[in-house]
Design a protein around this motif. Structure first.
Motif, PDB file in Angstrom:
ATOM      1  N   ALA A  30       0.831  -1.210   0.000  1.00  0.00           N
ATOM      2  CA  ALA A  30       0.000   0.000   0.000  1.00  0.00           C
ATOM      3  C   ALA A  30       0.864   1.257   0.000  1.00  0.00           C
ATOM      4  CB  ALA A  30      -0.928  -0.013   1.218  1.00  0.00           C
ATOM      5  N   HIS A  31       1.934   1.253   0.797  1.00  0.00           N
ATOM      6  CA  HIS A  31       2.870   2.381   0.865  1.00  0.00           C
ATOM      7  C   HIS A  31       3.509   2.612  -0.503  1.00  0.00           C
ATOM      8  CE1 HIS A  31       6.782   4.092   2.843  1.00  0.00           C
ATOM      9  NE2 HIS A  31       5.983   5.051   2.429  1.00  0.00           N
ATOM     10  N   LEU A  32       3.954   1.524  -1.123  1.00  0.00           N
ATOM     11  CA  LEU A  32       4.567   1.596  -2.455  1.00  0.00           C
ATOM     12  C   LEU A  32       3.568   2.108  -3.487  1.00  0.00           C
ATOM     13  CD1 LEU A  32       6.830   0.902  -4.538  1.00  0.00           C
ATOM     14  CD2 LEU A  32       5.907  -1.430  -4.566  1.00  0.00           C
ATOM     15  N   ALA A  33       2.368   1.547  -3.488  1.00  0.00           N
ATOM     16  CA  ALA A  33       1.371   1.914  -4.489  1.00  0.00           C
ATOM     17  C   ALA A  33       0.991   3.388  -4.374  1.00  0.00           C
ATOM     18  CB  ALA A  33       0.137   1.031  -4.334  1.00  0.00           C
ATOM     19  N   PHE A  34       0.772   3.863  -3.157  1.00  0.00           N
ATOM     20  CA  PHE A  34       0.383   5.258  -2.953  1.00  0.00           C
ATOM     21  C   PHE A  34       1.463   6.203  -3.485  1.00  0.00           C
ATOM     22  CE2 PHE A  34       0.144   9.218  -0.589  1.00  0.00           C
ATOM     23  CZ  PHE A  34      -1.194   9.538  -0.701  1.00  0.00           C
ATOM     24  N   ASN A  35       2.721   5.921  -3.134  1.00  0.00           N
ATOM     25  CA  ASN A  35       3.811   6.790  -3.593  1.00  0.00           C
ATOM     26  C   ASN A  35       3.962   6.762  -5.103  1.00  0.00           C
ATOM     27  OD1 ASN A  35       4.689   8.018  -1.238  1.00  0.00           O
ATOM     28  ND2 ASN A  35       6.221   6.459  -0.780  1.00  0.00           N
ATOM     29  N   MET A  36       3.852   5.592  -5.713  1.00  0.00           N
ATOM     30  CA  MET A  36       4.065   5.491  -7.150  1.00  0.00           C
ATOM     31  C   MET A  36       2.901   6.114  -7.933  1.00  0.00           C
ATOM     32  SD  MET A  36       7.065   4.357  -7.439  1.00  0.00           S
ATOM     33  CE  MET A  36       7.359   5.289  -5.930  1.00  0.00           C
ATOM     34  N   ILE A  37       1.679   5.993  -7.428  1.00  0.00           N
ATOM     35  CA  ILE A  37       0.538   6.641  -8.086  1.00  0.00           C
ATOM     36  C   ILE A  37       0.692   8.159  -8.017  1.00  0.00           C
ATOM     37  CG2 ILE A  37      -1.944   7.071  -7.915  1.00  0.00           C
ATOM     38  CD1 ILE A  37      -2.219   4.125  -6.990  1.00  0.00           C
TER      39      ILE A  37
END
Length: 214
Positions: A57-64
């Motif tokens: 979730a942390h990765l996805a939020f930052n990359m989006i």
């Protein structure tokens, strides 16, 4: 198209490095931001920690967030300046974290948030009237969001009641703010209100730090 390929390569590096960290705890511990290790000479962690994330979730939020705002900055500055802002924001975010947590030898952190925040603030300065959608639904002018977010970051740094790296976010914002104004100095005269408004929380932070209020 070429610009998108560079952006996707950066996102890919974050995904691959983070995924390795998810699967290999020793790898994660070796490259995370850790005050004690950095002060003992492992400065490479100042960069590598920005490519690790705590969970999907942390990765996805930052990359989006990165993908959304990077295209704005790339379209204005080009790929090279985008990368300079990204890595400057990553490093300044970690330097500010190192400064504020220098005596907390067990302090740990990971994430591209500082770098991404720098890109977001560059985009805000360039296009202050664009809308940012809170919770993907509530529109708010980007410059208002920028001001409120920095004020919230100061609160988070002072309260220390969550696991969010507010200091890294703030440092990244400072880098994005300074770098963008340095590249486009006419913003000071053309968008004086925006420049001053976004500068207020930065000045406030350093006043509070000088007075040891944070």
């Amino acid at each position: 198209m070429e610009n998108n390929l560079f952006l996707l390569a950066l996102i890919g590096a974050n995904v691959l490095f983070s995924w390795k960290g998810f699967e290999d705890e020793s790898f994660f511990r070796k490259y995370e931001f850790h005050i004690g290790s950095i002060k003992s000479g492992e400065q490479i962690r100042m960069i590598t920690s920005g490519f690790l994330h705590g969970d999907i979730a942390h990765l996805a939020f930052n990359m989006i967030a990165l993908y959304s705002f990077a295209q704005v900055v790339i379209s204005y500055f080009g790929t090279l300046t985008f990368f300079l802002i990204y890595f400057a924001s990553l490093i300044v975010g970690n330097l500010l974290t190192l400064y504020f947590h220098k005596n907390e030898y067990n302090y740990r952190a990971v994430g591209a948030s500082g770098a991404v925040t720098g890109i977001i603030y560059a985009a805000i300065l360039l296009f202050p009237d664009m809308n940012i959608y809170l919770f993907f639904a509530i529109p708010i002018k980007s410059y208002i969001f920028g001001f409120l977010y920095l004020m919230y970051s100061i609160y988070g740094m002072k309260a220390k009641n969550d696991n969010i790296g507010h200091t890294a976010h703030f440092g990244g914002a400072i880098a994005g703010y300074v770098f963008t104004i340095a590249k486009v100095p006419e913003l000071v005269s053309q968008s004086s209100f925006i420049v001053i408004l976004l500068g207020i929380p930065i000045i406030l932070l350093f006043i509070m730090a000088y007075r040891e209020k944070i």
